[in-house]
Scaffold this motif. Structure first.
Motif, PDB file in Angstrom:
ATOM      1  N   SER A   7      29.100 -19.529 -46.940  1.00 40.46           N
ATOM      2  CA  SER A   7      28.118 -20.385 -46.281  1.00 40.46           C
ATOM      3  C   SER A   7      26.974 -20.720 -47.227  1.00 40.46           C
ATOM      4  CB  SER A   7      27.593 -19.683 -45.033  1.00 40.46           C
ATOM      5  OG  SER A   7      27.063 -18.436 -45.374  1.00 40.46           O
ATOM      6  N   ILE A   8      26.587 -19.746 -48.068  1.00 39.96           N
ATOM      7  CA  ILE A   8      25.506 -20.019 -49.023  1.00 39.96           C
ATOM      8  C   ILE A   8      25.964 -21.061 -50.028  1.00 39.96           C
ATOM      9  CG2 ILE A   8      23.826 -18.945 -50.534  1.00 39.96           C
ATOM     10  CD1 ILE A   8      23.838 -17.897 -47.714  1.00 39.96           C
ATOM     11  N   THR A  10      28.124 -23.399 -49.483  1.00 41.31           N
ATOM     12  CA  THR A  10      28.117 -24.702 -48.818  1.00 41.31           C
ATOM     13  C   THR A  10      26.708 -25.251 -48.725  1.00 41.31           C
ATOM     14  OG1 THR A  10      29.938 -23.827 -47.535  1.00 41.31           O
ATOM     15  CG2 THR A  10      29.044 -25.929 -46.846  1.00 41.31           C
ATOM     16  N   LEU A  11      25.738 -24.346 -48.474  1.00 37.17           N
ATOM     17  CA  LEU A  11      24.339 -24.798 -48.380  1.00 37.17           C
ATOM     18  C   LEU A  11      23.899 -25.469 -49.686  1.00 37.17           C
ATOM     19  CD1 LEU A  11      21.745 -22.830 -46.473  1.00 37.17           C
ATOM     20  CD2 LEU A  11      21.020 -23.733 -48.629  1.00 37.17           C
ATOM     21  N   PHE A  12      24.205 -24.809 -50.816  1.00 37.09           N
ATOM     22  CA  PHE A  12      23.799 -25.406 -52.092  1.00 37.09           C
ATOM     23  C   PHE A  12      24.610 -26.645 -52.402  1.00 37.09           C
ATOM     24  CE2 PHE A  12      22.108 -21.074 -53.016  1.00 37.09           C
ATOM     25  CZ  PHE A  12      20.801 -21.479 -53.105  1.00 37.09           C
ATOM     26  N   ILE A  14      25.619 -28.821 -50.226  1.00 32.39           N
ATOM     27  CA  ILE A  14      25.037 -29.937 -49.475  1.00 32.39           C
ATOM     28  C   ILE A  14      23.794 -30.453 -50.187  1.00 32.39           C
ATOM     29  CG2 ILE A  14      23.856 -30.509 -47.327  1.00 32.39           C
ATOM     30  CD1 ILE A  14      25.758 -28.611 -45.914  1.00 32.39           C
ATOM     31  N   ALA A  15      22.924 -29.508 -50.608  1.00 32.95           N
ATOM     32  CA  ALA A  15      21.710 -29.932 -51.302  1.00 32.95           C
ATOM     33  C   ALA A  15      22.057 -30.652 -52.600  1.00 32.95           C
ATOM     34  CB  ALA A  15      20.825 -28.718 -51.580  1.00 32.95           C
ATOM     35  N   ILE A  17      24.871 -32.288 -53.427  1.00 34.01           N
ATOM     36  CA  ILE A  17      25.425 -33.621 -53.153  1.00 34.01           C
ATOM     37  C   ILE A  17      24.302 -34.588 -52.787  1.00 34.01           C
ATOM     38  CG2 ILE A  17      26.865 -34.933 -51.572  1.00 34.01           C
ATOM     39  CD1 ILE A  17      28.752 -32.589 -51.440  1.00 34.01           C
ATOM     40  N   VAL A  48      29.322 -34.960 -46.595  1.00 32.40           N
ATOM     41  CA  VAL A  48      28.480 -33.856 -46.118  1.00 32.40           C
ATOM     42  C   VAL A  48      28.630 -33.687 -44.608  1.00 32.40           C
ATOM     43  CG1 VAL A  48      26.117 -33.044 -45.934  1.00 32.40           C
ATOM     44  CG2 VAL A  48      26.880 -34.118 -48.018  1.00 32.40           C
ATOM     45  N   VAL A  52      29.508 -30.231 -42.564  1.00 30.54           N
ATOM     46  CA  VAL A  52      28.673 -29.650 -41.510  1.00 30.54           C
ATOM     47  C   VAL A  52      29.426 -29.628 -40.182  1.00 30.54           C
ATOM     48  CG1 VAL A  52      26.529 -29.920 -40.226  1.00 30.54           C
ATOM     49  CG2 VAL A  52      26.548 -30.287 -42.664  1.00 30.54           C
ATOM     50  N   TRP A  55      31.589 -26.627 -39.767  1.00 27.94           N
ATOM     51  CA  TRP A  55      30.824 -25.407 -39.467  1.00 27.94           C
ATOM     52  C   TRP A  55      30.329 -25.413 -38.032  1.00 27.94           C
ATOM     53  CZ3 TRP A  55      29.860 -20.942 -42.103  1.00 27.94           C
ATOM     54  CH2 TRP A  55      30.360 -20.884 -43.407  1.00 27.94           C
TER      55      TRP A  55
ATOM     56  N   LEU B  20      14.830 -33.195 -50.731  1.00 27.49           N
ATOM     57  CA  LEU B  20      15.773 -34.229 -50.292  1.00 27.49           C
ATOM     58  C   LEU B  20      15.109 -35.253 -49.388  1.00 27.49           C
ATOM     59  CD1 LEU B  20      19.101 -32.383 -49.558  1.00 27.49           C
ATOM     60  CD2 LEU B  20      18.698 -34.190 -51.189  1.00 27.49           C
ATOM     61  N   LEU B  30      20.914 -32.937 -42.392  1.00 23.69           N
ATOM     62  CA  LEU B  30      22.162 -32.165 -42.378  1.00 23.69           C
ATOM     63  C   LEU B  30      21.947 -30.777 -42.968  1.00 23.69           C
ATOM     64  CD1 LEU B  30      24.817 -34.841 -43.322  1.00 23.69           C
ATOM     65  CD2 LEU B  30      24.491 -33.700 -41.163  1.00 23.69           C
ATOM     66  N   LEU B  31      21.104 -30.701 -44.006  1.00 24.24           N
ATOM     67  CA  LEU B  31      20.817 -29.398 -44.616  1.00 24.24           C
ATOM     68  C   LEU B  31      20.118 -28.482 -43.614  1.00 24.24           C
ATOM     69  CD1 LEU B  31      20.998 -28.059 -47.480  1.00 24.24           C
ATOM     70  CD2 LEU B  31      18.585 -28.574 -47.674  1.00 24.24           C
ATOM     71  N   PHE B  34      22.604 -27.268 -41.111  1.00 20.13           N
ATOM     72  CA  PHE B  34      23.505 -26.267 -41.669  1.00 20.13           C
ATOM     73  C   PHE B  34      22.809 -24.919 -41.818  1.00 20.13           C
ATOM     74  CE2 PHE B  34      25.680 -24.111 -45.105  1.00 20.13           C
ATOM     75  CZ  PHE B  34      26.946 -24.099 -44.575  1.00 20.13           C
ATOM     76  N   VAL B  38      24.022 -21.340 -40.315  1.00 19.27           N
ATOM     77  CA  VAL B  38      24.252 -20.125 -41.107  1.00 19.27           C
ATOM     78  C   VAL B  38      23.504 -18.938 -40.495  1.00 19.27           C
ATOM     79  CG1 VAL B  38      23.792 -19.042 -43.320  1.00 19.27           C
ATOM     80  CG2 VAL B  38      24.734 -21.325 -43.250  1.00 19.27           C
TER      81      VAL B  38
END
Lengths: 70, 129
Positions: A7-8, A10-12, A14-15, A17, A48, A52, A55, B20, B30-31, B34, B38
């Motif tokens: 998950s971490i 994926t978080l990075f 997303i940021a 991208i 993205v 999301v 998840w 962002l 979206l961030l 997410f 989490v």
């Protein structure tokens, strides 16, 4: 209970991208290719959004199985 | 100390979202979503443990399982509605957030009606005619 490293990541992702898409958008726009810049934004957003959405569906399945007994 | 992990992830995500938001607000949204997912995933394991204990206690205490089930369902609906409403409000759509909250309240009321009925019936039976 530890955080899922997935998950971490994926978080990075997303940021990352988001930042890359913003950069490419700016570069393409200053180069005069506005239509291509628009497409890059849309496609980045869709990618993205898919990440999301996967998840969110996982989360709702978990909530259903724990709270709603389904 | 899991709270340090959660705080760290929250702070990092906040900074990334701030960066962002200047260029692409959609990605920031979206961030944020997410990050909420989490943290929720992290918490839900703990909540499941607590619920398992509650279930065991209610079985041992001979309480009807339907009451516990209803309460847990209400908690689940409240969690989901709150989650969605906060994210929606963050994105600037206060009207939709209010509607989600309203829907959550109405659905919780519908779920609670069997318990309320039992309570009222019990009280009425206690009163001598």
């Amino acid at each position: 209970m530890e955080f899922d490293i997935n998950s971490i990541n994926t978080l990075f992702q997303i940021a990352g991208i988001g930042i890359i898409v913003a950069m490419v958008h700016t570069i393409l726009e200053s180069a005069g290719k506005k239509d291509i810049a628009q497409w890059v934004s849309v496609i980045g957003f869709i990618i993205v959004l898919f990440m999301v959405a996967k998840w969110i569906s996982d989360l709702f399945q978990t909530i259903k199985s724990i709270f709603l007994f389904q | 100390m899991e709270i340090i992990q959660i705080v760290g992830i929250g702070l990092i995500a906040t900074m990334l979202a701030l960066v962002l938001k200047e260029h692409k607000p959609v990605f920031a949204f979206l961030l944020t979503t997410f990050t909420g997912i989490v943290i929720f995933f992290f918490l839900i394991g703990k909540i499941a443990d607590v619920i398992r204990v509650l279930e065991r206690l209610s079985v041992e205490g001979g309480i009807d399982l339907i009451y516990l089930k209803t309460i847990l369902q209400i908690i689940g609906v409240a969690y989901i509605a709150e989650f969605a409403a906060q994210i929606t409000r963050d994105a600037g759509q206060g009207a939709i957030a209010s509607k989600i909250e309203l829907a959550g309240k109405v659905l919780i009321m519908v779920m609670a009606i069997p318990i309320i009925t039992v309570i009222i019936e019990t009280v009425v039976n206690l009163i001598p005619a």
